[in-house]
Design a protein around this motif. Structure first.
Motif, short mmCIF file in Angstrom:
data_model
loop_
_atom_site.label_atom_id
_atom_site.label_comp_id
_atom_site.label_asym_id
_atom_site.label_seq_id
_atom_site.Cartn_x
_atom_site.Cartn_y
_atom_site.Cartn_z
N VAL A 122 -24.56 14.79 -1.22
CA VAL A 122 -23.14 14.39 -1.49
C VAL A 122 -22.98 14.33 -3.05
CG1 VAL A 122 -21.34 12.88 -1.18
CG2 VAL A 122 -22.81 13.29 0.83
N ILE A 123 -21.96 15.15 -3.59
CA ILE A 123 -21.55 14.92 -5.09
C ILE A 123 -20.74 13.71 -5.05
CG2 ILE A 123 -20.42 16.03 -7.06
CD1 ILE A 123 -21.36 18.76 -5.72
N ARG A 124 -19.62 13.67 -4.19
CA ARG A 124 -18.61 12.68 -4.60
C ARG A 124 -17.84 11.92 -3.43
NH1 ARG A 124 -15.56 11.68 -9.55
NH2 ARG A 124 -14.16 9.97 -9.19
N VAL A 125 -17.59 11.10 -3.29
CA VAL A 125 -16.61 10.51 -1.86
C VAL A 125 -15.67 9.83 -2.74
CG1 VAL A 125 -16.61 8.79 -0.09
CG2 VAL A 125 -18.88 10.09 -0.63
N ASP A 126 -14.26 10.14 -2.24
CA ASP A 126 -13.18 9.34 -2.66
C ASP A 126 -12.22 8.91 -1.74
OD1 ASP A 126 -12.97 9.39 -5.39
OD2 ASP A 126 -12.48 11.51 -5.80
N ILE A 127 -12.06 7.61 -1.52
CA ILE A 127 -11.27 7.07 -0.63
C ILE A 127 -9.80 6.83 -1.12
CG2 ILE A 127 -10.62 4.88 0.89
CD1 ILE A 127 -13.58 4.63 1.06
N ALA A 128 -8.86 7.49 -0.54
CA ALA A 128 -7.41 7.57 -1.05
C ALA A 128 -6.95 6.06 -1.06
CB ALA A 128 -6.46 8.54 -0.20
N HIS A 129 -5.98 5.76 -1.77
CA HIS A 129 -5.49 4.55 -2.00
C HIS A 129 -4.09 4.64 -2.35
CE1 HIS A 129 -9.73 3.12 -2.57
NE2 HIS A 129 -9.31 2.19 -1.99
N GLU A 130 -3.04 3.56 -1.76
CA GLU A 130 -1.93 3.35 -2.17
C GLU A 130 -1.73 2.99 -3.61
OE1 GLU A 130 0.63 4.21 -0.41
OE2 GLU A 130 -0.02 4.36 1.55
N PRO A 131 -0.79 2.86 -4.07
CA PRO A 131 -0.70 2.45 -5.66
C PRO A 131 -0.76 0.96 -5.89
CG PRO A 131 1.26 3.86 -5.21
CD PRO A 131 0.56 3.79 -3.98
N ASP A 132 -0.83 0.09 -4.53
CA ASP A 132 -0.87 -1.20 -4.67
C ASP A 132 -2.60 -1.57 -4.46
OD1 ASP A 132 -1.14 -0.92 -2.16
OD2 ASP A 132 0.38 -2.25 -1.36
N GLY A 133 -3.35 -0.28 -4.07
CA GLY A 133 -4.56 -0.63 -4.06
C GLY A 133 -5.25 -0.78 -2.65
N ARG A 134 -4.42 -0.60 -1.50
CA ARG A 134 -4.72 -0.68 -0.27
C ARG A 134 -4.82 1.03 0.19
NH1 ARG A 134 0.04 -1.76 3.25
NH2 ARG A 134 1.18 -0.88 1.33
N SER A 135 -6.20 0.96 1.17
CA SER A 135 -6.59 2.18 1.44
C SER A 135 -5.52 2.75 2.48
CB SER A 135 -7.95 1.89 2.46
OG SER A 135 -8.22 3.12 3.26
N LYS A 136 -5.47 4.35 2.38
CA LYS A 136 -4.79 5.12 3.17
C LYS A 136 -5.47 5.36 4.23
CE LYS A 136 -1.85 7.19 -0.22
NZ LYS A 136 -1.40 8.40 -0.85
N GLY A 137 -6.50 5.20 4.77
CA GLY A 137 -7.33 5.43 5.81
C GLY A 137 -7.91 6.78 5.76
N TYR A 138 -8.15 7.53 4.83
CA TYR A 138 -8.80 8.91 4.57
C TYR A 138 -9.32 8.91 3.27
CZ TYR A 138 -5.16 10.78 1.94
OH TYR A 138 -4.21 11.10 0.61
N ALA A 139 -10.52 9.91 3.55
CA ALA A 139 -11.32 10.04 2.22
C ALA A 139 -11.53 11.51 2.15
CB ALA A 139 -12.44 9.19 2.43
N THR A 140 -12.30 12.02 0.90
CA THR A 140 -12.70 13.33 0.94
C THR A 140 -14.13 13.20 0.46
OG1 THR A 140 -11.75 13.60 -1.58
CG2 THR A 140 -10.42 14.69 0.36
N VAL A 141 -14.99 14.13 1.02
CA VAL A 141 -16.41 14.19 0.58
C VAL A 141 -16.78 15.50 0.28
CG1 VAL A 141 -18.72 13.96 1.48
CG2 VAL A 141 -16.72 12.32 2.33
N LEU A 142 -17.21 15.67 -0.99
CA LEU A 142 -17.66 16.84 -1.53
C LEU A 142 -19.16 17.02 -1.64
CD1 LEU A 142 -16.89 19.35 -3.18
CD2 LEU A 142 -16.99 18.14 -5.26
N PHE A 143 -19.56 17.99 -0.96
CA PHE A 143 -21.00 18.38 -0.51
C PHE A 143 -21.39 19.48 -1.80
CE2 PHE A 143 -20.09 16.58 3.18
CZ PHE A 143 -21.47 16.10 3.96
N GLU A 144 -22.65 19.22 -1.92
CA GLU A 144 -23.44 20.38 -3.02
C GLU A 144 -23.50 21.62 -2.31
OE1 GLU A 144 -25.13 21.90 -6.31
OE2 GLU A 144 -24.57 19.74 -6.06
#
Length: 117
Positions: free
Chosen positions: A65-87
């Motif tokens: 795994v190169i990178r994991v990003d969890i999406a957040h609202e501007p106030d810092g709360r999670s949006k409940g989804y993420a993206t994972v980038l594989f090699e």
């Protein structure tokens, strides 16, 4: 990058929000392009308290795994989804095959190729 969503983000790289121009907690939002097609995985229906490290630990069982990003609202709360980038594309496909509709911290994840690459 001025106002708006920054350069290349999916709507969670709010560059105009104070303190967010360098990404959430100092890390830049994941920037992807055509070369990442087939290697970027969307992970939905995450618990709002899920940490990126927990996701990375789970997904790295299927490849590098190169990178994991969890999406957040501007106030810092999670949006409940993420993206994972594989090699490798094969690793992303294996993760989708093995982890889609599996339980993670009490919720069934939806794991698929990200269609916005």
């Amino acid at each position: 990058y001025g106002k708006g969503y920054g350069k290349g983000a999916y709507g969670y790289g709010y560059a105009s929000w104070k303190g967010y121009g360098k990404g959430w907690m100092g890390a830049s939002p994941l920037r992807v392009g055509p070369r990442d097609k087939g290697r970027l995985v969307y992970v939905g229906n995450l618990p709002f308290r899920a940490a990126w490290q927990d996701l990375k630990d789970l997904f790295k069982q299927h490849g590098e795994v190169i990178r994991v990003d969890i999406a957040h609202e501007p106030d810092g709360r999670s949006k409940g989804y993420a993206t994972v980038l594989f090699e490798k594309q094969e690793d992303a496909e294996a993760a989708i095959r093995e982890l889609n509709e599996t339980e993670f911290q009490g919720r069934n994840m939806m794991v698929r190729l990200d269609s916005y690459v």
